[in-house]
Design an enzyme around this catalytic site. Structure first.
Site, PDB file in Angstrom:
ATOM      1  CE  LYS A  20      -3.870  -2.250   2.412  1.00  0.00           C
ATOM      2  NZ  LYS A  20      -4.814  -2.125   3.568  1.00  0.00           N
ATOM      3  CE1 TYR A  36      -9.199  -2.918   0.467  1.00  0.00           C
ATOM      4  CE2 TYR A  36      -8.564  -0.857  -0.578  1.00  0.00           C
ATOM      5  CZ  TYR A  36      -8.250  -1.953   0.216  1.00  0.00           C
ATOM      6  OH  TYR A  36      -6.993  -2.077   0.767  1.00  0.00           O
ATOM      7  CG  PHE A  70     -13.371   1.567   7.142  1.00  0.00           C
ATOM      8  CD1 PHE A  70     -12.824   0.930   6.028  1.00  0.00           C
ATOM      9  CD2 PHE A  70     -14.022   0.799   8.096  1.00  0.00           C
ATOM     10  CE1 PHE A  70     -12.931  -0.449   5.863  1.00  0.00           C
ATOM     11  CE2 PHE A  70     -14.126  -0.590   7.942  1.00  0.00           C
ATOM     12  CZ  PHE A  70     -13.585  -1.204   6.820  1.00  0.00           C
ATOM     13  NE  ARG A 123      -6.163 -12.494   5.030  1.00  0.00           N
ATOM     14  CZ  ARG A 123      -6.845 -11.345   5.063  1.00  0.00           C
ATOM     15  NH1 ARG A 123      -6.637 -10.411   4.128  1.00  0.00           N
ATOM     16  NH2 ARG A 123      -7.714 -11.104   6.005  1.00  0.00           N
ATOM     17  CB  THR A 154      -7.421  -6.288   9.688  1.00  0.00           C
ATOM     18  OG1 THR A 154      -7.825  -7.423   8.924  1.00  0.00           O
ATOM     19  CG2 THR A 154      -7.825  -5.014   8.980  1.00  0.00           C
ATOM     20  NE  ARG A 186      -2.272  -5.772   7.097  1.00  0.00           N
ATOM     21  CZ  ARG A 186      -3.405  -6.324   6.671  1.00  0.00           C
ATOM     22  NH1 ARG A 186      -3.994  -7.283   7.380  1.00  0.00           N
ATOM     23  NH2 ARG A 186      -3.943  -5.928   5.541  1.00  0.00           N
ATOM     24  CG  ASN A 234      -3.619  -2.487   7.010  1.00  0.00           C
ATOM     25  OD1 ASN A 234      -3.456  -2.019   5.875  1.00  0.00           O
ATOM     26  ND2 ASN A 234      -4.667  -3.219   7.337  1.00  0.00           N
ATOM     27  CG  HIS A 238      -5.080  -6.126  -0.434  1.00  0.00           C
ATOM     28  ND1 HIS A 238      -6.293  -6.196   0.212  1.00  0.00           N
ATOM     29  CD2 HIS A 238      -5.141  -7.019  -1.455  1.00  0.00           C
ATOM     30  CE1 HIS A 238      -7.055  -7.078  -0.412  1.00  0.00           C
ATOM     31  NE2 HIS A 238      -6.380  -7.593  -1.423  1.00  0.00           N
ATOM     32  CD  GLU A 280      -8.455  -9.138  -3.620  1.00  0.00           C
ATOM     33  OE1 GLU A 280      -7.221  -9.287  -3.428  1.00  0.00           O
ATOM     34  OE2 GLU A 280      -9.292  -9.157  -2.696  1.00  0.00           O
TER      35      GLU A 280
END
Ligand code: DAT
Ligand code: MG
Length: 149
Positions: free
Chosen positions: A9, A49, A57, A85, A91, A102, A112, A115, A126
């Site tokens: 990100k 998203y 948010f 993951r 998250t 993270r 964070n 993704h 995705e």
């Protein structure tokens, strides 16, 4: 072999963590089969998203992900979805274990760093949003006989 979608990100890029994150993916033994630095457009961000469109948010999420370049990747390997993951961590970085991306580098849920697709179905969806088939390469890494039994 599974494929998953991974994105460093804007905060990860701005904080100089591209190399660190890519290095962790490589060291895990996973294979990067597509990778590009991009600005995410508003349209792509909303598709990416879509599941969060009703969340309070959502606007912050879209503004953030389109604010500065990201690094988009397709990562391949056995259990690649779950492996990425696990490496990303919870998250909210406040809940993420030390040793995860993270947990090691983040403090705030809105910053964070990474993704990663949350299921095989999400990964397929995705990957289709962010890459075309001819942007992915097919190869094996020389060390894979030492990564897999
Ligand atoms: P993940 O990125 O772990 O799959 P998610 O899909 O539930 O998490 O949410 C997508 C992103 O939205 C997440 O990485 C950070 C942001 N986010 C999630 N929950 C949030 C909250 N309560 N407040 C602010 N941002 C949030
Ligand atoms: Mg998610």
């Amino acid at each position: 072999m599974e494929q998953t979608y991974v994105m460093i990100k804007p905060d990860g890029v701005q904080r100089g963590l591209i190399g660190e994150i890519v290095s962790r993916i490589e060291q895990k033994g996973l294979r990067i089969v597509a990778m590009e630095m991009r600005m995410i457009t508003d349209d792509i961000a909303r598709r990416h998203y879509a599941e969060h469109v009703e969340k309070d948010f959502f606007k912050f999420l879209i503004d953030f992900i389109t604010s500065s370049p990201v690094v988009c990747m397709v990562v391949e390997g056995e259990n690649a979805v779950a492996a990425m993951r696990m490496m990303s961590g919870a998250t909210d970085p406040k809940d993420a274990s030390v040793g995860t991306i993270r947990g090691d580098f983040g403090l705030d849920v809105g910053r964070n760093l990474i993704h990663t697709a949350d299921s095989l179905e999400s990964a397929e969806r995705e990957i289709t949003i962010h890459f075309t088939g001819d942007e992915m390469v097919e190869y094996t890494r020389a060390e894979e006989t030492w990564v897999y039994e």
